[in-house]
Design a protein around this motif. Sequence first.
Motif, mmCIF file in Angstrom:
data_model
loop_
_atom_site.group_PDB
_atom_site.id
_atom_site.type_symbol
_atom_site.label_atom_id
_atom_site.label_comp_id
_atom_site.label_asym_id
_atom_site.label_seq_id
_atom_site.Cartn_x
_atom_site.Cartn_y
_atom_site.Cartn_z
ATOM 1 N N LEU A 165 0.839 -1.201 0.000
ATOM 2 C CA LEU A 165 0.000 0.000 0.000
ATOM 3 C C LEU A 165 0.871 1.247 0.000
ATOM 4 C CD1 LEU A 165 -2.892 1.025 0.136
ATOM 5 C CD2 LEU A 165 -2.774 0.863 2.612
ATOM 6 N N VAL A 190 -4.621 1.094 -6.795
ATOM 7 C CA VAL A 190 -4.545 1.020 -5.324
ATOM 8 C C VAL A 190 -4.502 2.429 -4.738
ATOM 9 C CG1 VAL A 190 -3.041 0.351 -3.403
ATOM 10 C CG2 VAL A 190 -3.520 -1.268 -5.233
ATOM 11 N N GLN A 225 -7.921 4.038 -4.961
ATOM 12 C CA GLN A 225 -8.819 3.483 -3.936
ATOM 13 C C GLN A 225 -8.424 3.953 -2.549
ATOM 14 O OE1 GLN A 225 -9.268 -0.724 -4.378
ATOM 15 N NE2 GLN A 225 -10.329 -0.523 -6.335
ATOM 16 N N PHE A 226 -7.104 4.128 -2.349
ATOM 17 C CA PHE A 226 -6.621 4.597 -1.038
ATOM 18 C C PHE A 226 -7.194 5.976 -0.743
ATOM 19 C CE2 PHE A 226 -3.716 7.339 1.290
ATOM 20 C CZ PHE A 226 -3.550 6.626 2.460
#
Lengths: 564, 272
Positions: free
Chosen positions: B184, B237, B240-241
Motif C-alpha cells: 500500500l 490502489v 482506492q486509497f
Amino acid sequence: MRIKHTVIIGRKNGQTERVTQDYSKDVLVVGRGGNSDIIMPQNRVALEHLIISLREAGLGITDTSGRKDLYVNDALVSDAILKSGDKIRFGGIEFTVNMSADYCELVENRSEVQEDKIEEAATLSTERLTLRYRLPDFWRIGAWGIIAIFVIYFFLPIVGVNKGSWSSGPISNNHKMIEQDCAACHSSPFSAVEDKACMTCHVMTDHSEKLARLASHRSDLKMRCAECHGEHDGNHASIEKSAESCASCHGDIRSLDPEIRIENVPNFQGHPEFKVDLYKASDSSETVQKSLTNRSELKDLTPIKLNHKVHLAPDLNGPDGSTTLECADCHRPDPATKSFKPISFERDCMSCHPLSFDERLPQAQVPHGEPNEVFDSLYAQYAQIALGLENSKGEDDSVTRTKPGGTVERATSKGVDFARAAILREARQAERELFTKTACQLCHQVTELDIKENENQSKFAVAKPIIPNDWMPGAIFSHPAHDEVKCEECHRTDKVTVRESESTEDVLMSGIKDCQLCHADNHKAGKVQSECVMCHSFHDSIGLSHSDKRSFADLAVSLNKLGR
Amino acid sequence: MREETFFNYRNFKWMWVHLIALTVILIIYALHDPVGEPAGDTWLGYFLGVLAAAGMTGLMWYAIRKRAYYSSQTTLKGALAVHLWLGLSLSLLVPLHCGFSFGMNVHTLAYVLMMLTILTGVWGAIIYLSMAKEIGSHRGKGSVKELLEKLTLTSTAADSLTLKKSATFISLAQKLDFNFHPTLRDAVFEGEILALDQSVLARQIAELNTDEQSDAVKFIGIVSRKIELINLIRQEVKAQFWMKAWLYLHVPLACLSYAALLIHIISVFYYR
C-alpha cells in the motif's frame, strides 16, 4: 558424495509423504529460474538464488541472488560451509542439512495446510492493498471516539473532574473564588440560577423588594437576579443596562398595579420632568417631591438666607482685600460622591463673616453653634477679660486666680455680684448685636425669647436650617463628568440663573430639557447614548448600611454553605 | 452536456436552497438586538441551535440513507447533494447560534470537531469529483485482483524463458527481472516504475548468442508488460486509497462531533 533434496509433505489427512531427489552433481543451482537444478517456484526466490557445491572443506553454500537473503542458523551469510543439523533459510524457504558419510541431504518440510494458507494469503494480497486491511473499521474508530469523548467531557465533569470544560466562558472577576463550584450558583440541575444562591453572599434591600411585592400578585413580573446579572461572559461582570429592559415595565408601569403612583417612562425622550425634594414647611424636616413643571409654585423653604447674586459679584471685600468668589469656593467638590460636601460655616463662610462681637476685641469670636453656646462663650470671654483687667490694676483681690496646687481664696459675695452683673451686661449687649444686627440674622431666622436679663441662657432662638445637598436623591449625577459646563447653565430657574438669584427661595435646578440637549436614547441622534442606569440605580441603595455588612468570618460561612 | 454529480445536482438546487435560507438567517441575525451580546440563550440563539442540531442529525442520517439500498423516496445523489450543502451551511449557522463566542470548553470543542468533519468532507468531495474521471479510465483494465493474477502469470512466463539458457542470458535476466511485492505504501507514495531503456537493451541483446536473442526480446517484452501491470496496480490502489482515506477521518470525526453536540446540549440545560 551425493546431494539429495528431500521434501517431506504433510498432507491434510495427517499423513506424511517423503519425496527425494538425488543429484549426482557437485554444484547445484537453487532458484526460481528454469535453469536451476532445484527449482523453487516461490515468488520471493530469485531466478538463481544460491549455489550449493562440494568442496574440499565440505559442502559449501553461496548466495548468488545479490539480495543478501541467505541465513545459516539464522545468521546472514554470503558463503558458508555446512555441517549436519544446520538450518538454511532463503526466500521464505527452510532447509535442514542432514549429513552422512556418503550423502548430504537437504530436507524441506512442506505442509498442505500451510500451503493452503499461503494460497489464501495470495488471495488476500488484494485485500492487503486496502486501508481496511491496515486500519480498524472507521465506524469502530468513531465508536471508540464517542466513548472517549463521553468519558472526558461528560462523566468526568459529572464526578467533579474537568468541570471547566462545561463552562461557557470565564466567570466575572468578583466571583472567581467560586468559579470551581458550579453548584454554588447552579443549585439544582436543569433549572435556572435562583436568587437564593445570590443571597447567600449578597444582601439587597431595594428595588428587588418592590419587585417581589409586585410579583406576589403578578407572577409574570417575577425577575431573577441572573436576568440582569449575566455570568460566564468574561472577567467583567455583565450587567443588563438596556433602556428597553427598564421600559418593558416602566413604559406602562401604572398598568401593572393600581397602587403604583410613579409616572410612565417609555424612553428618555418621554421621560417626565424632574422632581425635586423640597421641605414641606420652613420648620419641617419632612420633604415633598415637586415637579419642576410648575416652577412658579416652587419655593425652597429652608430657613436660611443666601443671596447668590451678591456673593458672586466681582471685587467683594474679602479678608485679604478685594476678592471674587467662584461657586466652588463654597460648594466644594466631594470626589467620593461626585457631588459636593455639605456647606459648612467654618469652612465656607467664616473667613469673610467672622463671628466677632466687640470692636475693642478684634480677635475674639463666638462659635457657630447653638444660641446658648454663643451666649456662654460671650459670658466666658467677658469674664476672662474682666478678671484679667482687675488683676492687672490690683484694685480688688477678693477674686483671685487659682494657681495649680495653690489654695482658692473665697471672694467676698459683694465683689462677685458686682463683677457678675458687669460681665452679664456686656454679654447681653454683644449677644443682641450679634443675633439682630451684625451676624446671625444675616443668614438665619432669629426670634427673641422671653428670657430675663439675669438668666444664664441666650435670649434668642435660631430656626435650624438643613441646607439641601441632594435635590434629586433618586438620581445619580456626576458633577466631574459635566466639568466643562458652566454652573449657571444648569443651576437656574426659568427666570434667573444662579448668578442673578437674590432669594434663597429660588429652586436653582434645571429640568430634563437641559439634559436632552446632549443626551438621547441612542447615539444615532448625534448625542450621548444614555441608558436609564446612567442616572438611576436599579438597586435603591448603592452599597449596604453598616448593619448589613459582614465580617470575613461570616462571609467564610457563606462560602462554606456554597460547598467550599 | 456536463455529467450530473452530487455537486451540480439538479443545477445546484440544494446549494440555492441553503444559500437563501442562510441569507434569511443572516438578515434576522443582523436585525436581532438581544439583551446583552448575541448568544445561544437568546430566542434567536435557541432557534438557530435547534436548527443546527437538526442539521447535524440530518447529516448523520446520510449514513443510514447511504445503506438503504431499496429507498425510493430520495435518490442517493440527491441525498448526498443535501449532505454537502447542509454541512457547508452549518459552518456558518453554528457561529451565528453562539454569537461568535468561543472558548476552551466542550461547546467550542463540538464546533471545532464539526468544522474538522466538514473540512474532511470537503476533502472527500474534491477527491470524488477530481477522481471520477481517473477511476473511470481504469475500468475495463480489471480490478486489482485481476491485475495481480495477470502479474503472476507474466512472472511465470518470464521464469520459463530462463530455462536452459547461457550464463550471459541469465545474468541479463537477473538484471532485468525483479520480484514485485505490492504494498500500500509503495502504491500511495512511490512513483511509477520507469519503462526499460530499449537502446541499452538492444546493445545487451546483441552480445547474446543468436539463438538466445529472440527469447531475450520476448523476456524483455514480458518484463515491460510486468512494469506496465505494476504501474496499473499502483494507480488503482492509490486511487482506492485516497477515496477511502478521507473517510477514516470524516466518519470518526462525525461521530465525535455528534457526541460533543449531545454533551453540549445536556450541559447547557443541566447548568442553565
